[in-house]
Design an enzyme around this catalytic site. Structure first.
Site, PDB file in Angstrom:
ATOM      1  N   ARG A  59       0.811  -1.222   0.000  1.00 46.44           N
ATOM      2  CA  ARG A  59       0.000   0.000   0.000  1.00 46.44           C
ATOM      3  C   ARG A  59       0.846   1.275   0.000  1.00 46.44           C
ATOM      4  O   ARG A  59       0.512   2.262  -0.652  1.00 46.44           O
ATOM      5  CB  ARG A  59      -0.922  -0.041   1.240  1.00 46.44           C
ATOM      6  CG  ARG A  59      -1.858   1.139   1.388  1.00 46.44           C
ATOM      7  CD  ARG A  59      -2.842   0.859   2.520  1.00 46.44           C
ATOM      8  NE  ARG A  59      -3.463   2.061   3.039  1.00 46.44           N
ATOM      9  CZ  ARG A  59      -4.644   2.537   2.645  1.00 46.44           C
ATOM     10  NH1 ARG A  59      -5.343   1.898   1.733  1.00 46.44           N
ATOM     11  NH2 ARG A  59      -5.138   3.634   3.170  1.00 46.44           N
ATOM     12  N   ILE A  85      -7.137   8.005  -0.878  1.00 49.96           N
ATOM     13  CA  ILE A  85      -7.193   6.544  -0.922  1.00 49.96           C
ATOM     14  C   ILE A  85      -7.945   6.148   0.354  1.00 49.96           C
ATOM     15  O   ILE A  85      -7.644   6.642   1.436  1.00 49.96           O
ATOM     16  CB  ILE A  85      -5.760   5.972  -1.012  1.00 49.96           C
ATOM     17  CG1 ILE A  85      -5.688   4.455  -0.965  1.00 49.96           C
ATOM     18  CG2 ILE A  85      -4.857   6.502   0.060  1.00 49.96           C
ATOM     19  CD1 ILE A  85      -4.260   3.939  -1.281  1.00 49.96           C
ATOM     20  N   SER A  86      -8.976   5.315   0.234  1.00 53.76           N
ATOM     21  CA  SER A  86      -9.799   4.957   1.402  1.00 53.76           C
ATOM     22  C   SER A  86      -8.964   4.251   2.454  1.00 53.76           C
ATOM     23  O   SER A  86      -7.932   3.659   2.159  1.00 53.76           O
ATOM     24  CB  SER A  86     -10.923   4.013   0.994  1.00 53.76           C
ATOM     25  OG  SER A  86     -11.752   4.612   0.043  1.00 53.76           O
ATOM     26  N   GLU A  87      -9.460   4.277   3.698  1.00 49.08           N
ATOM     27  CA  GLU A  87      -8.741   3.553   4.750  1.00 49.08           C
ATOM     28  C   GLU A  87      -8.779   2.060   4.432  1.00 49.08           C
ATOM     29  O   GLU A  87      -9.706   1.581   3.771  1.00 49.08           O
ATOM     30  CB  GLU A  87      -9.315   3.853   6.135  1.00 49.08           C
ATOM     31  CG  GLU A  87     -10.741   3.435   6.364  1.00 49.08           C
ATOM     32  CD  GLU A  87     -11.713   4.591   6.092  1.00 49.08           C
ATOM     33  OE1 GLU A  87     -11.569   5.253   5.057  1.00 49.08           O
ATOM     34  OE2 GLU A  87     -12.614   4.783   6.929  1.00 49.08           O
TER      35      GLU A  87
END
Ligand code: SAH
Length: 243
Positions: A59, A85-87
């Site tokens: 990530r 960017i989403s969790e």
């Protein structure tokens, strides 16, 4: 003494270097493992394939260097151009809800950093991803090819318009929130297909799943409240795209 040292030292240096290579090949591995255990498994994500892929995807390499230290934290991270960017938990949850199989062709709206596309590419046969911001489309394409994800196609364009040339898709995922699910995308969903999307206005969105039966009937349900950036109307970028 001198001779002993000169014999021993190179060996121990070589051993240290080898150990560093093994242990330190990915300095973020420990953080990623903690992310999966504490943020994802503990909150109920059980699909072993989803967990495997969340463990395998680096990530931090999808996140701009300036904010890379936040890569494995339990929060969304800004990636420029107003995008985030989403969790990790939300990425894992949406991936689990999508129920992707190895032979699926997946459409993603909102490439952003390319991270969600990379996660899905390891579970599907091919991922088609549309990004409206040209700079993000370009950098995601670069990141994905540098990391060797060869079954992802990124296109610069407006997700509201879908991707007629490649439709239908077995799975569709939206990572920006429209006020309502665009009918074009429901139409591009194959019979037996599934779509996962945040839907609603800026203040109130729900994570929605849509299933299209083999006969074409639509079933829709809500999973949890979420907070995504709104999907931009395509005409904001219309001029740049038509050039
Ligand atoms: N999936 C991404 C996160 C995306 S954030 C990741 O893993 O990093 C939402 C993205 O949707 C942003 O990059 C934004 O530019 C893009 N977007 C917004 N409106 C869009 C539209 N109409 N068509 C395509 N992409 C859009």
């Amino acid at each position: 003494m001198g001779t002993v040292l000169s014999r021993v030292a190179p060996i121990s240096i070589a051993m240290l270097a080898a150990a560093a290579l093994v242990l330190g090949a990915d300095p973020y591995a420990a953080q990623r493992e903690r992310m999966v255990r504490e943020q994802i498994e503990r909150r109920g994500i059980r699909d072993p394939e989803v967990l495997r892929v969340m463990r395998a995807t680096p990530r931090h390499l999808f996140i701009p260097e300036a904010v890379r230290s936040m890569a494995y934290e339990d929060c969304p991270v800004p990636i420029g151009f107003g995008a985030t960017i989403s969790e990790p938990y939300i990425v894992a949850l949406m991936t689990q809800l999508l129920e992707t199989a190895k032979n699926h062709r997946v459409l993603e709206i909102g490439t952003g950093s390319g991270y969600q596309a990379a996660v899905l590419a390891q579970l599907a046969s091919r991922v088609y991803s549309i990004e409206i911001v040209p700079e993000l489309a370009r950098s995601a394409r670069q990141t994905l090819s540098r990391l060797g994800y060869s079954n992802i196609v990124v296109r610069e364009g407006d997700g509201y318009k879908g991707w007629a040339e490649q439709a239908p898709f077995d799975r569709i995922i939206l990572t920006a929130a429209p006020p309502d699910i665009p009918q074009t995308l429901v139409d591009e969903l194959a019979p037996g297909g599934r779509l996962v999307a945040p839907v609603g206005s800026l203040g109130w969105q729900e994570l929605i799943v849509i299933e299209k039966s083999r006969a074409g009937a639509i079933r829709r349900w809500s999973v949890i409240p979420v907070s995504f950036m709104p999907m931009r109307p395509g005409d904001e970028f219309g001029e740049r795209q038509s050039r």
